[in-house]
Design an enzyme around this catalytic site. Structure first.
Site, PDB file in Angstrom:
ATOM      1  N   SER A 149       0.829  -1.204   0.000  1.00 29.28           N
ATOM      2  CA  SER A 149       0.000   0.000   0.000  1.00 29.28           C
ATOM      3  C   SER A 149       0.864   1.255   0.000  1.00 29.28           C
ATOM      4  O   SER A 149       1.941   1.286   0.623  1.00 29.28           O
ATOM      5  CB  SER A 149      -0.861  -0.026   1.262  1.00 29.28           C
ATOM      6  OG  SER A 149      -1.481   1.216   1.459  1.00 29.28           O
TER       7      SER A 149
ATOM      8  N   TYR B 198      -1.802  -0.406  10.464  1.00 29.17           N
ATOM      9  CA  TYR B 198      -2.018  -1.049   9.165  1.00 29.17           C
ATOM     10  C   TYR B 198      -0.810  -0.842   8.247  1.00 29.17           C
ATOM     11  O   TYR B 198      -0.268  -1.782   7.668  1.00 29.17           O
ATOM     12  CB  TYR B 198      -3.296  -0.481   8.519  1.00 29.17           C
ATOM     13  CG  TYR B 198      -3.414  -0.816   7.067  1.00 29.17           C
ATOM     14  CD1 TYR B 198      -3.666  -2.118   6.662  1.00 29.17           C
ATOM     15  CD2 TYR B 198      -3.229   0.159   6.089  1.00 29.17           C
ATOM     16  CE1 TYR B 198      -3.737  -2.442   5.312  1.00 29.17           C
ATOM     17  CE2 TYR B 198      -3.303  -0.155   4.745  1.00 29.17           C
ATOM     18  CZ  TYR B 198      -3.556  -1.451   4.357  1.00 29.17           C
ATOM     19  OH  TYR B 198      -3.616  -1.764   3.034  1.00 29.17           O
TER      20      TYR B 198
ATOM     21  N   LYS C 299       2.066  -3.622   6.750  1.00 30.60           N
ATOM     22  CA  LYS C 299       2.422  -3.824   5.337  1.00 30.60           C
ATOM     23  C   LYS C 299       3.931  -3.653   5.133  1.00 30.60           C
ATOM     24  O   LYS C 299       4.555  -4.406   4.391  1.00 30.60           O
ATOM     25  CB  LYS C 299       1.653  -2.833   4.445  1.00 30.60           C
ATOM     26  CG  LYS C 299       0.180  -3.150   4.305  1.00 30.60           C
ATOM     27  CD  LYS C 299      -0.020  -4.418   3.480  1.00 30.60           C
ATOM     28  CE  LYS C 299      -1.480  -4.794   3.322  1.00 30.60           C
ATOM     29  NZ  LYS C 299      -1.671  -6.113   2.677  1.00 30.60           N
TER      30      LYS C 299
HETATM   31  C1  WQD Z   1     -10.014   9.464   0.475  1.00 32.10           C
HETATM   32  C2  WQD Z   1     -10.297  10.946   0.714  1.00 32.10           C
HETATM   33  C3  WQD Z   1     -10.712  11.473   3.010  1.00 32.10           C
HETATM   34  C4  WQD Z   1     -14.453   9.201   3.380  1.00 32.10           C
HETATM   35  C5  WQD Z   1      -7.247   4.528   2.690  1.00 32.10           C
HETATM   36  C6  WQD Z   1      -6.102   3.832   3.354  1.00 32.10           C
HETATM   37  C7  WQD Z   1      -5.126   3.340   2.342  1.00 32.10           C
HETATM   38  C8  WQD Z   1      -5.802   2.503   1.283  1.00 32.10           C
HETATM   39  C9  WQD Z   1      -6.992   3.180   0.707  1.00 32.10           C
HETATM   40  C10 WQD Z   1      -5.730   0.173   1.388  1.00 32.10           C
HETATM   41  C11 WQD Z   1      -9.617  11.522   1.945  1.00 32.10           C
HETATM   42  C12 WQD Z   1     -11.955  11.722   2.183  1.00 32.10           C
HETATM   43  C13 WQD Z   1     -13.294   9.780   2.896  1.00 32.10           C
HETATM   44  C14 WQD Z   1     -15.565  10.037   3.706  1.00 32.10           C
HETATM   45  C15 WQD Z   1     -14.247  11.960   3.028  1.00 32.10           C
HETATM   46  N1  WQD Z   1      -6.194   1.267   1.848  1.00 32.10           N
HETATM   47  N2  WQD Z   1     -13.187  11.136   2.729  1.00 32.10           N
HETATM   48  N3  WQD Z   1     -15.420  11.378   3.508  1.00 32.10           N
HETATM   49  O1  WQD Z   1      -7.634   7.489   3.464  1.00 32.10           O
HETATM   50  O2  WQD Z   1      -6.685   7.936   1.163  1.00 32.10           O
HETATM   51  O3  WQD Z   1      -6.729   5.666   2.018  1.00 32.10           O
HETATM   52  O4  WQD Z   1      -7.837   3.664   1.735  1.00 32.10           O
HETATM   53  O5  WQD Z   1      -5.811  -0.898   1.661  1.00 32.10           O
HETATM   54  O6  WQD Z   1      -4.162   2.625   2.981  1.00 32.10           O
HETATM   55  O7  WQD Z   1      -5.463   4.725   4.239  1.00 32.10           O
HETATM   56  O8  WQD Z   1      -8.855   6.700   1.367  1.00 32.10           O
HETATM   57  O9  WQD Z   1     -11.170   6.621   0.575  1.00 32.10           O
HETATM   58  O10 WQD Z   1     -10.733   6.714   3.075  1.00 32.10           O
HETATM   59  O11 WQD Z   1     -10.282   8.739   1.668  1.00 32.10           O
HETATM   60  O12 WQD Z   1     -14.194  13.174   2.885  1.00 32.10           O
HETATM   61  O13 WQD Z   1     -16.607   9.581   4.158  1.00 32.10           O
HETATM   62  O14 WQD Z   1     -11.711  11.098   0.947  1.00 32.10           O
HETATM   63  O15 WQD Z   1     -10.577  12.429   4.024  1.00 32.10           O
HETATM   64  O16 WQD Z   1      -9.278  12.851   1.652  1.00 32.10           O
HETATM   65  P1  WQD Z   1      -7.443   7.073   2.091  1.00 32.10           P
HETATM   66  P2  WQD Z   1     -10.335   7.127   1.698  1.00 32.10           P
END
Ligand code: WQD
Length: 337
Positions: free
Chosen positions: A124, A148, A152
């Site tokens: 990741s 997490y 990894k």
């Molecule tokens: C994306 C953006 C949030 C939800 C995570 C893990 C990473 C990988 C993928 C793998 C951010 C914003 C989100 C919501 C929002 N995992 N957001 N409202 O955090 O980049 O990555 O998932 O296995 O390791 O850390 O992805 O989709 O959670 O967020 O505003 O309800 O959307 O703040 O800017 P993230 P995400």
């Protein structure tokens, strides 16, 4: 090649099975169904018309792994099976290290016993942590900020040490950015069990009427519109990166990390606007506080994967949102119908 796919019934695993079979590989799945359903494999079977060997079991179960290795005799393993919720990993660190680190170790022992020397590992972008510079390339310092992410990174280090000590062994470490989207058939997609942690499935559930509004976590980041930017990658492009990694592992040796992203950053507002175009209706949003642990922006430099794996992403943002909407609207309750 004969490819064992751990976690093959999961979101990325299931899409990868189809791409592997399309390229003539023989596949076998080991999954414990802790975050998946057997319905996934039924759908992959009917979409591919192919044979999928499958075993129900946990990657920490050494006896089960020996049985699979003996029966299937894999020439390579793609290791998806693991836990992936960042927030939960902080609450249950031992559980995360047990599944993600001991799972990888147990698998490597079984591979070593069986003489299988090729592994593609589901890593990741979160291994990098707070950006020192962007886009991240593979030489960027690794300093994960969650359990997490550390689980990894530790698994990557174990794989790297294993290749150093094992002649002809290969570990391809694929560092995924933000996987989204669904299969073109709308038969396979992401099916989170509880309230989605991730942006895209949450937006999709608002669009289909299962949730009232998307909370936007922070509007005061140092980005063009103030919301967080990420590098979203279509799950079919990601699946194809695994097939490219299998081809690479046929001749390469040693451990090598590869970023798998598009290099194109999109903000939360960009994602909402793109989803509105795809589904033809407004997505309700409300501004909320920043989410703990989030960074402002990240994006991949995937140049190494382009040149060394011969892989490039071909799906754009509209393909990501359109396929997600097709999957969500045809399967409002995921694999339950
Ligand atoms: C994306 C953006 C949030 C939800 C995570 C893990 C990473 C990988 C993928 C793998 C951010 C914003 C989100 C919501 C929002 N995992 N957001 N409202 O955090 O980049 O990555 O998932 O296995 O390791 O850390 O992805 O989709 O959670 O967020 O505003 O309800 O959307 O703040 O800017 P993230 P995400």
């Amino acid at each position: 090649m004969r490819v064992l796919v751990t976690g093959g019934a999961g979101y990325i695993g299931s899409h990868t099975l189809l791409e592997l079979m399309a390229q003539g590989h023989e596949v076998c799945v080991l999954d414990n169904y802790s975050n998946a359903t057997p319905e996934v494999l039924s759908r992959v079977r009917s979409l591919s018309n192919g044979v999928i060997h499958d075993y129900v079991g946990d990657v920490r179960d050494a006896d089960k792994l020996d049985e699979v290795m003996q029966d299937f005799q894999p020439e390579a393993v793609i290791h998806f099976a693991g836990l992936k919720a960042v927030g939960e990993s902080t609450e249950k660190p031992l559980y995360y290290y047990d599944v993600n680190v001991r799972g990888t170790l147990t698998l490597l022992h079984a591979m070593t016993k069986a003489g299988c020397k090729r592994i593609i590992f589901s890593s990741s972008a979160t291994v990098y942590g707070e950006p020192v510079y962007l886009p991240y390339d593979e030489a960027h310092p690794t300093n994960p900020t969650s359990v997490y992410g550390r689980s990894k990174l530790i698994a990557e280090q174990i794989l790297t040490d294993w290749t150093a000590a094992t002649p002809d062994a290969t570990a391809v470490l694929l560092r995924y950015f933000n996987p989204v989207g669904a299969h073109a058939s709308a038969q396979l997609g992401e099916d989170p069990k509880d309230i989605p942690n991730n942006l895209m499935p949450f937006i999709a559930q608002v669009a289909v009427g299962k949730r009232d509004a998307l909370q936007i976590f922070g509007g005061d980041y140092d980005t063009p519109d103030g919301t967080g930017q990420r590098d979203y990658i279509h799950v079919v492009d990601l699946a194809r990166a695994h097939v490219a990694a299998i081809d690479y592992a046929e001749t390469a040796t040693g451990a090598r990390p590869f970023n798998i992203g598009t290099g194109q950053p999109y903000s939360v507002r960009d994602m909402v606007a793109a989803f509105e175009r795809a589904c033809g209706k407004p997505i309700a949003t409300k501004m909320a506080a920043r989410r703990a642990g989030d960074i402002a922006a990240m994006q991949a430099d995937s140049g190494r994967a382009n040149t060394e794996l011969g892989w490039t992403a071909t799906h754009d943002l509209d393909a990501m949102t359109a396929s997600t909407w097709a999957w969500q609207s045809k399967n409002p309750n995921g694999y339950e119908g």
